[in-house]
Design a protein around this motif. Structure first.
Motif, mmCIF file in Angstrom:
data_model
loop_
_atom_site.group_PDB
_atom_site.id
_atom_site.type_symbol
_atom_site.label_atom_id
_atom_site.label_comp_id
_atom_site.label_asym_id
_atom_site.label_seq_id
_atom_site.Cartn_x
_atom_site.Cartn_y
_atom_site.Cartn_z
ATOM 1 N N CYS A 1 -8.532 -27.521 -17.368
ATOM 2 C CA CYS A 1 -9.298 -28.311 -18.322
ATOM 3 C C CYS A 1 -8.713 -28.130 -19.713
ATOM 4 C CB CYS A 1 -10.753 -27.880 -18.310
ATOM 5 S SG CYS A 1 -11.730 -28.775 -19.541
ATOM 6 N N ASN B 1 -9.035 -25.102 -22.168
ATOM 7 C CA ASN B 1 -10.416 -24.629 -22.155
ATOM 8 C C ASN B 1 -10.671 -23.691 -20.986
ATOM 9 O OD1 ASN B 1 -13.474 -25.101 -21.209
ATOM 10 N ND2 ASN B 1 -13.335 -25.240 -23.440
ATOM 11 N N GLU C 1 -8.655 -29.027 -23.734
ATOM 12 C CA GLU C 1 -9.617 -29.366 -24.771
ATOM 13 C C GLU C 1 -9.004 -30.387 -25.728
ATOM 14 O OE1 GLU C 1 -11.794 -25.749 -25.776
ATOM 15 O OE2 GLU C 1 -12.268 -26.680 -27.706
ATOM 16 N N SER D 1 -16.891 -34.490 -20.834
ATOM 17 C CA SER D 1 -15.695 -34.209 -20.047
ATOM 18 C C SER D 1 -15.410 -35.328 -19.074
ATOM 19 C CB SER D 1 -15.848 -32.887 -19.289
ATOM 20 O OG SER D 1 -16.881 -32.999 -18.336
ATOM 21 N N LEU E 1 -11.927 -32.102 -22.074
ATOM 22 C CA LEU E 1 -13.240 -31.658 -22.548
ATOM 23 C C LEU E 1 -13.288 -31.710 -24.074
ATOM 24 C CD1 LEU E 1 -15.249 -28.586 -21.354
ATOM 25 C CD2 LEU E 1 -14.811 -28.894 -23.779
ATOM 26 N N GLN E 2 -14.371 -32.277 -24.560
ATOM 27 C CA GLN E 2 -14.625 -32.280 -26.003
ATOM 28 C C GLN E 2 -15.998 -31.672 -26.260
ATOM 29 O OE1 GLN E 2 -14.970 -36.208 -27.844
ATOM 30 N NE2 GLN E 2 -16.204 -35.296 -29.476
ATOM 31 N N TYR E 3 -16.075 -30.724 -27.172
ATOM 32 C CA TYR E 3 -17.387 -30.235 -27.600
ATOM 33 C C TYR E 3 -17.927 -31.200 -28.643
ATOM 34 C CZ TYR E 3 -16.415 -25.836 -25.267
ATOM 35 O OH TYR E 3 -16.129 -24.882 -24.306
ATOM 36 N N GLU E 4 -19.182 -31.566 -28.482
ATOM 37 C CA GLU E 4 -19.788 -32.451 -29.473
ATOM 38 C C GLU E 4 -20.039 -31.693 -30.765
ATOM 39 O OE1 GLU E 4 -22.073 -36.108 -28.053
ATOM 40 O OE2 GLU E 4 -23.083 -34.372 -27.184
ATOM 41 N N ARG F 1 -21.562 -35.844 -19.467
ATOM 42 C CA ARG F 1 -22.099 -34.947 -20.485
ATOM 43 C C ARG F 1 -22.825 -33.789 -19.795
ATOM 44 N NH1 ARG F 1 -23.881 -36.000 -25.713
ATOM 45 N NH2 ARG F 1 -23.414 -38.191 -25.346
ATOM 46 N N ASP G 1 -23.469 -29.537 -24.623
ATOM 47 C CA ASP G 1 -22.685 -30.065 -25.755
ATOM 48 C C ASP G 1 -21.272 -30.444 -25.347
ATOM 49 O OD1 ASP G 1 -21.704 -27.536 -25.287
ATOM 50 O OD2 ASP G 1 -21.571 -26.981 -27.408
ATOM 51 N N ARG G 2 -21.026 -30.552 -24.017
ATOM 52 C CA ARG G 2 -19.679 -30.845 -23.547
ATOM 53 C C ARG G 2 -19.590 -32.272 -23.014
ATOM 54 N NH1 ARG G 2 -20.824 -26.130 -20.275
ATOM 55 N NH2 ARG G 2 -20.638 -27.446 -18.442
ATOM 56 N N GLN H 1 -13.489 -20.765 -14.730
ATOM 57 C CA GLN H 1 -14.690 -21.401 -14.184
ATOM 58 C C GLN H 1 -14.678 -21.176 -12.679
ATOM 59 O OE1 GLN H 1 -14.904 -25.699 -13.074
ATOM 60 N NE2 GLN H 1 -16.150 -25.852 -14.915
#
Lengths: 131, 131
Positions: free
Chosen positions: B83, B10, B85, B112, B127-130, B106, B109-110, B58
């Motif tokens: 990071c 990510n 994903e 982590s 990291l996961q996107y919801e 949170r 929408d992330r 980042q």
């Protein structure tokens, strides 16, 4: 990114003491596949590239005296550099390091160099695949 | 990578003292576009995400006391973490840090978290996107 010479993030490099001792975290724990395992005698390093999908991880270790061995002795293991991909490495060097002496190395179909500036203490490599 | 919980890289994070003083290298020199500029008060950081094409950079700086401010004081600026994903952060944590306490945060929408292991002294975030 029409004005940027950067076309992507090629890899992030992790400097380690011993690749054979370190690799299983990346392959067995994280489940990343090995893409290549190379020795660059001119630079005194062994490089293993791992497939993280959209980008690569590079695990690098010194195999001879040189700047990588020096860095490991002085700073220990850890994140070492990021490598940004470009379409035209000579043009990118002129744009990003104007008037500075930058050595462009070749390894297989890759042309690469490290930028002399270290913004925020990070080391930035540029890489162009030869057409 | 069918056996891996990792679906991609990510971002790579660069820790800096002062984002306003540092950002022009990434935006003006490298020509990367700013994707977002966020303050996470719960973690005491300001984060700017930059578009490197296939992945993000980042740039992170402390805005309050906390682990990031401590890291900056002890180690200075530089590459801070990578990071990775994942599609299922809870499953990935169970697989990569079995039996260990891991706080999932949170932000928008992330979802982590940072893995407690530091292979080769590197810090790894998931990291996961919801959906």
């Amino acid at each position: 990114m029409s004005e940027s010479p950067i076309t992507g993030l090629n890899h992030v490099a992790v400097l380690v003491r011993d690749i054979d001792a370190s690799l299983s975290y990346y392959t067995d724990r994280l489940g990343l596949k090995v893409l290549s395992d190379e020795r660059l005698d001119a630079v005194g390093v062994r490089l293993v590239f791992l497939d993280a999908g959209n980008a690569k991880l590079q695990v690098v270790a010194p195999i001879a005296d040189g700047p990588i061995a020096d860095h490991l002795r002085d700073h220990g293991e850890g994140l070492h550099h990021i490598c940004l991909e470009v379409d035209d490495i000579e043009g990118a060097v002129q744009e990003l390091a104007p008037g500075q002496e930058v050595a462009i190395n070749r390894a297989g179909d890759r042309l690469s160099c490290f930028l002399p500036d270290r913004p925020n203490s990070i080391l930035v490599e540029l890489l162009q695949y030869e057409k």
